[in-house]
Enzyme design. Sequence first.
Site, mmCIF file in Angstrom:
data_model
loop_
_atom_site.group_PDB
_atom_site.id
_atom_site.type_symbol
_atom_site.label_atom_id
_atom_site.label_comp_id
_atom_site.label_asym_id
_atom_site.label_seq_id
_atom_site.Cartn_x
_atom_site.Cartn_y
_atom_site.Cartn_z
ATOM 1 N N ALA A 1 23.960 -3.147 23.862
ATOM 2 C CA ALA A 1 22.616 -3.687 23.649
ATOM 3 C C ALA A 1 21.532 -2.767 24.216
ATOM 4 O O ALA A 1 20.351 -2.987 23.990
ATOM 5 C CB ALA A 1 22.499 -5.075 24.282
ATOM 6 N N CYS A 2 21.919 -1.727 24.935
ATOM 7 C CA CYS A 2 20.980 -0.816 25.599
ATOM 8 C C CYS A 2 20.786 0.443 24.765
ATOM 9 O O CYS A 2 21.749 1.149 24.452
ATOM 10 C CB CYS A 2 21.522 -0.455 26.980
ATOM 11 S SG CYS A 2 20.615 0.865 27.814
ATOM 12 N N GLY A 3 19.537 0.740 24.428
ATOM 13 C CA GLY A 3 19.226 1.927 23.641
ATOM 14 C C GLY A 3 19.651 3.220 24.318
ATOM 15 O O GLY A 3 20.191 4.120 23.660
ATOM 16 N N ARG B 1 23.391 3.533 24.002
ATOM 17 C CA ARG B 1 23.755 3.911 22.629
ATOM 18 C C ARG B 1 23.432 5.383 22.365
ATOM 19 O O ARG B 1 24.215 6.096 21.737
ATOM 20 C CB ARG B 1 23.032 3.028 21.600
ATOM 21 C CG ARG B 1 23.542 1.601 21.557
ATOM 22 C CD ARG B 1 22.985 0.824 20.354
ATOM 23 N NE ARG B 1 21.547 0.914 20.198
ATOM 24 C CZ ARG B 1 20.664 0.068 20.731
ATOM 25 N NH1 ARG B 1 21.078 -0.953 21.476
ATOM 26 N NH2 ARG B 1 19.368 0.219 20.523
#
Length: 126
Positions: free
Chosen positions: A21-23, A26
């Site tokens: 969920a963390c940019g 990712r």
Amino acid sequence: MVSTSLYRGAMSDVVIYHNPACGTSRNTLALLREKGIEPKVVEYLKEGWTKDQLKDLLKRMDASAHDILRVRGTNAEELGLTDPAASEDALIAAMIIEPILVNRPIVTTSKGAALCRPAELVLGLL
């Protein structure tokens, strides 16, 4: 220029402690894959942490639990964990109970470990 196959052979031990969920997490994973590295992906929010695991990571990072404490989007302040006097043991215990308190992504390779914020910090581990 270093070929990605060289990375692949030398980097079979790469682990990313990842939150999909963390940019930033990712982006770090994408950067590793761009370099031809397929790391072991540990979704720490699902798997959790152990005391030994966190202590080992901190030692490899030459960091303290305060250095990897995630404050934004957590209850770290309410728990008193942002107080500089909060002990390492208290922070680690809280991180075991609430894995979201560990900032991400953390990447480990044979060269060491680092909190990769921004994502490009991972390049120093390759």
